[in-house]
Each structure stands twice: as C-alpha cells, then as structure tokens.
Enzyme design. Structure first.
Site, PDB file in Angstrom:
ATOM      1  N   HIS A  69       0.827  -1.211   0.000  1.00 23.65           N
ATOM      2  CA  HIS A  69       0.000   0.000   0.000  1.00 23.65           C
ATOM      3  C   HIS A  69       0.864   1.266   0.000  1.00 23.65           C
ATOM      4  O   HIS A  69       1.131   1.854   1.042  1.00 23.65           O
ATOM      5  CB  HIS A  69      -0.874  -0.056   1.262  1.00 23.65           C
ATOM      6  CG  HIS A  69      -2.071   0.809   1.192  1.00 23.65           C
ATOM      7  ND1 HIS A  69      -3.291   0.433   1.684  1.00 23.65           N
ATOM      8  CD2 HIS A  69      -2.258   2.056   0.683  1.00 23.65           C
ATOM      9  CE1 HIS A  69      -4.171   1.394   1.493  1.00 23.65           C
ATOM     10  NE2 HIS A  69      -3.564   2.398   0.896  1.00 23.65           N
ATOM     11  N   ASP A 161      -8.537   2.351  -4.017  1.00 20.35           N
ATOM     12  CA  ASP A 161      -8.098   2.950  -2.748  1.00 20.35           C
ATOM     13  C   ASP A 161      -8.132   4.477  -2.755  1.00 20.35           C
ATOM     14  O   ASP A 161      -7.810   5.129  -3.739  1.00 20.35           O
ATOM     15  CB  ASP A 161      -6.690   2.501  -2.361  1.00 20.35           C
ATOM     16  CG  ASP A 161      -6.318   3.063  -1.002  1.00 20.35           C
ATOM     17  OD1 ASP A 161      -7.026   2.766  -0.034  1.00 20.35           O
ATOM     18  OD2 ASP A 161      -5.352   3.843  -0.919  1.00 20.35           O
ATOM     19  N   ASP A 314       0.525   2.377   3.795  1.00 23.75           N
ATOM     20  CA  ASP A 314      -0.339   3.468   3.328  1.00 23.75           C
ATOM     21  C   ASP A 314       0.447   4.781   3.290  1.00 23.75           C
ATOM     22  O   ASP A 314      -0.057   5.842   3.666  1.00 23.75           O
ATOM     23  CB  ASP A 314      -1.606   3.615   4.188  1.00 23.75           C
ATOM     24  CG  ASP A 314      -2.679   4.437   3.470  1.00 23.75           C
ATOM     25  OD1 ASP A 314      -2.440   4.877   2.324  1.00 23.75           O
ATOM     26  OD2 ASP A 314      -3.768   4.639   4.053  1.00 23.75           O
TER      27      ASP A 314
HETATM   28  O1  DOR Z   1      -5.052   8.665   4.486  1.00 24.67           O
HETATM   29  C1  DOR Z   1      -5.169   8.278   3.337  1.00 24.67           C
HETATM   30  N1  DOR Z   1      -4.542   8.883   2.324  1.00 24.67           N
HETATM   31  N2  DOR Z   1      -5.969   7.228   3.075  1.00 24.67           N
HETATM   32  C2  DOR Z   1      -6.292   6.874   1.828  1.00 24.67           C
HETATM   33  O2  DOR Z   1      -7.034   5.924   1.660  1.00 24.67           O
HETATM   34  C3  DOR Z   1      -5.773   7.641   0.678  1.00 24.67           C
HETATM   35  C4  DOR Z   1      -4.514   8.289   1.032  1.00 24.67           C
HETATM   36  C5  DOR Z   1      -4.049   9.301   0.025  1.00 24.67           C
HETATM   37  O3  DOR Z   1      -4.068   9.021  -1.171  1.00 24.67           O
HETATM   38  O4  DOR Z   1      -3.592  10.377   0.442  1.00 24.67           O
END
Ligand code: DOR
Length: 437
Positions: A69, A161, A314
């Site tokens: 991620h 996502d 993430d």
């Molecule tokens: O905190 C997040 N940022 N969650 C997500 O699902 C997308 C991501 C982003 O692209 O900045």
C-alpha cells in the site's frame, strides 16, 4: 567473468532469518551474481570476490520487505512524490517491492498508465514498483475496469483505494470476475455516506473537541458486506488498512470459515490513537482515522494470531502547502515507508521472524509476486534482500526523509530498529543507510 565485476555483491557476517528458519535464524555469508543468490556459505568460508561487500556483522539478513500500500503520486501529483523519490524512501525503509496505489491522475485504470508506472519504477531502479489497477473506471464507482486487459500488463491486485466501492451490485460483479480470473480485490472499506465532512474518529475525544466524527461502523459495514459477497461469489478479498476491533473480529471469523480473505494494518494504526488529534495538527489526519487504544490492542492481537496477514504502510505523501491547512481542508494521509520497520519491530512485542512474515513473505504472496520477493535466502533465489539492525536506536527527523513530502507524524520520536543495507534485484541500492542512486 571476474568476481569483481559490477554485478557481484557479498553480504558477510550476518544471520539469516527467513520463512524457513526459526526466530534465531542461522549465520551465513552470501554471494550474489547477476541478480541471484549464487552461494550461501557457512561463516568464515571463502566467498568469491565481489565488487561490493556489505558488512552484516551483528545484523539480520532477511528477504526484502513488500509494501502492499504505497501512494507514489505519479502521474499527476508529482509536487508531493514521484516514483523515483518514493522508491528511494522505500529502499531506505528496506522494501524491495511496493504496490503502487491507483489514485493517480489519470488513475491506474488502463494498460497505458499501469505500464507507465511500472516503467518509471524500472528507471528509478531502487525497488520493484508493482502497479495496482482500479476496480472501477477513474475510481468513480460506476463502471468496472476490464480486468483481463490489465492482467496482460501483469496486474493482479485491484483497488479503488482512497475510495471504497459503494455500489453492492458493482462489487458483487467485481468479485465474480475476481473468482473467474484469479485476481484479488483490495477494498478501502468506507461507506462514504457515513464519513462526509469527518476529520477524526467518532468517539469521546472527538465529541470533546467538537469535531465532525468518522464512525467505526463506516468501515465495519463494508468489511461485513464484502465478506458476505466473497462467501457467495468465491472472489478474493484483501482488506486494506484495517482500523477497528470489530473489523478484526469479522476477518477472524471469515478466515475460520475458510474464506479467501486477507488483511493488512498500518504502523500508524497500531502506534497512534485519536488523542493525537488534540493537537489539531493535520499531520495526524488520515483515512481511516486513528482510532482508540482498544482498537490498537485488537489490531495487535490480530497481527499476533495471524488474522492480519501484513503490515502495509499506506505511505501517503502530501506537499507542505496541501497538508499544512486547517484540519477540515487538509488531505488525509501520512508518510510510512521509512519508519515501518522500526515501528513494527519496536512496538508490537512480536518476535522478529513474525514481524518479517508480516513485512515480507505474507505481503509478497498477496501481491502475487511471491516468485521473486519474500523468498528464502537460498542459492538460485532472486537477490531481493535487506540487512537489519533490529536493536539500533534512532530519532525520526522530518528534515531527513527521502520522500519528497515531510508529513511524518513521528518527527522527534525515538524508535528502535534500523535498515542497514538493501539489495534490490542483486544491486546494493542502500549501503549503510545511504541510498546509492
Ligand atoms: O489517508 C489516506 N490517504 N488514506 C487513503 O485511503 C488515501 C490516502 C491518500 O491518497 O492520500
């Protein structure tokens, strides 16, 4: 060919921990030629000479990490990150492969964009960049992407996502394709009608601060829906960034039922809670939001008992001018690649081998790249490796990150566990914590 040719690397003095060893591992020296492990020798045996010699004394040699991620932002949002800067952060964090999230501009819903992302990764040459594909065209939640088309470009993991797929009929069809084609649907579980305008976890802290809340049920409803859709379609589900205790319970029950469901948790969701938002600092705003201590305990228990398969970052870079806005206007997301190992090894209380399973061979399997990442450290295997100092203490400094953005919530925090060297596809891309390209 002479042993000092550029494409040879020796790793000496380390202890191998991989999927075939116990937590203690076994001491060995390693000789790498042309991207593959050519020899694994008992310590002290003479290795052929190599152009690069990496000292692994008092360190652990492991298969490289795989991040399921990562937001690399290219194409379209290069002010926050590029594939090159993000891959450098990944290599410094010990990752030899990252799955690139599809919320680029244009989104990764066509072969042209997917191949562009893969090629930029190849050019950067710091780790393998594995593009994900969108579940729906433009991540707009209305029309399915032609999955078989994207599979021709090597895509096996599909996700919108940043958005969850809201329409249950569309998601049912996506799982039906998933079952037929043998691909995985990775869901960002968020019922968006329940989170409009939200900035932090809905709970007592949020009520106290008077901020709009992001309820746990917004995630849990979609986790529940998708598990039930998997049950009737035979599709494969990977649950992205699990953040609540109830989600962990539902995933545990789904696995007990033998359903093909996997899940990941991020380091920030097991190290930070909603109290961080008392600072009103947007660096702590993230989607899904930081939850409660009870949720953190459940996420850790889920990692320990194997309900959660993987630790995924993430990694979500945002340039200062975007992130440093009032909480309601700031985009959600935080950096993750360069701190993931330290937070996992230092804060989970799990033995090193179990941490490595969650950072390397489990995510490699979920990403469909288990033929070249997360492999045992053995002769003939692809040389995607990391050398680790699990006990090394250091302090996170936002001024020193390799990412183009600086939105780490850990600035100033003392952590334990450091990446010493990274070998990607047989090349030493990080030596003594310094990126080589
Ligand atoms: O905190 C997040 N940022 N969650 C997500 O699902 C997308 C991501 C982003 O692209 O900045």
């Amino acid at each position: 060919m002479n042993g000092r040719d550029m494409n040879t690397v020796n790793i000496v003095g380390g202890r191998i921990v991989d999927s075939t060893t116990d937590a203690q591992g076994r001491p060995a020296d390693i000789h790498i030629v042309d991207g593959r492990i050519a020899m694994v020798a008992t310590p002290g045996a003479t290795l052929p000479a190599a152009a690069t010699v990496l000292d692994a004394s008092n360190a652990v040699v492991s298969p490289g990490f795989v991040d399921l991620h990562t937001h690399l932002r290219e194409p379209g949002r290069e002010e926050s990150e590029t594939i090159e800067t993000g891959s450098r952060a990944a290599a410094l964090g010990g990752f030899t492969a990252v799955v690139a999230m599809p919320n680029t501009d244009p989104a990764q819903d066509s072969r042209a964009v997917v191949e562009f992302v893969r090629e930029q990764g190849r050019r950067a040459g710091l780790c393998e960049v594995v593009p994900s594909g969108c579940i729906t065209v433009g991540r707009a939640g209305e029309h399915l992407v032609p999955y078989a088309e994207l599979m021709k470009s090597g895509v096996t993991l599909f996700t919108d996502d940043g958005n969850g797929v809201q329409d249950p009929l569309l998601m049912r069809r996506a799982f039906e394709y998933s079952s037929d084609l043998g691909i995985t649907m990775a869901q960002h579980c968020e019922v968006s009608r329940l989170t409009a305008g939200a900035v932090m976890h809905e709970g007592s802290c949020c009520s106290h601060l008077g901020l709009p809340g992001w309820p746990a049920i917004a995630e849990e409803l979609m986790v529940h829906r998708d598990i039930e859709l998997v049950r009737i379609t035979g599709g494969r589900l990977h649950v992205l960034h699990v953040s609540t205790a109830r989600s962990v319970d539902m995933i545990r029950a789904a696995k007990a039922d033998g359903l093909p469901v996997t899940a990941e948790v991020t380091p920030h969701h097991f190290t930070l809670d909603d109290e961080s938002l008392r600072t009103f600092d947007p660096v702590f705003k993230v989607n899904p939001p930081l939850r409660t201590m009870a949720d953190i305990d459940a996420l850790k228990a889920g990692l320990r008992d194997g309900t959660i398969d993987a630790i995924a970052t993430d990694h979500a870079p945002h340039a200062d001018h975007l992130k440093e806005q009032p909480l309601d206007a700031a985009p959600p997301g935080m950096l993750g690649l360069e701190t993931a190992f330290a937070l996992a090894v230092g804060e989970l209380g799990m033995d090193l081998r179990s941490v490595l399973a969650c950072l390397s061979w489990n995510p490699a399997r979920i990403a469909g790249i288990g033929d070249r990442h997360g492999r045992p450290v053995a002769e003939g295997e692809p040389a995607n490796l990391v050398v680790l100092d699990p006990g090394a203490a250091w302090v996170v400094d936002r001024g020193l990150v390799a990412s183009k953005s600086r939105n780490t919530p850990y600035h100033g925090r003392s952590v334990t566990g450091r990446v010493r060297h990274t070998v990607s596809n047989g090349r030493a891309v990080v030596i003594d914590q310094v990126a080589q390209r």
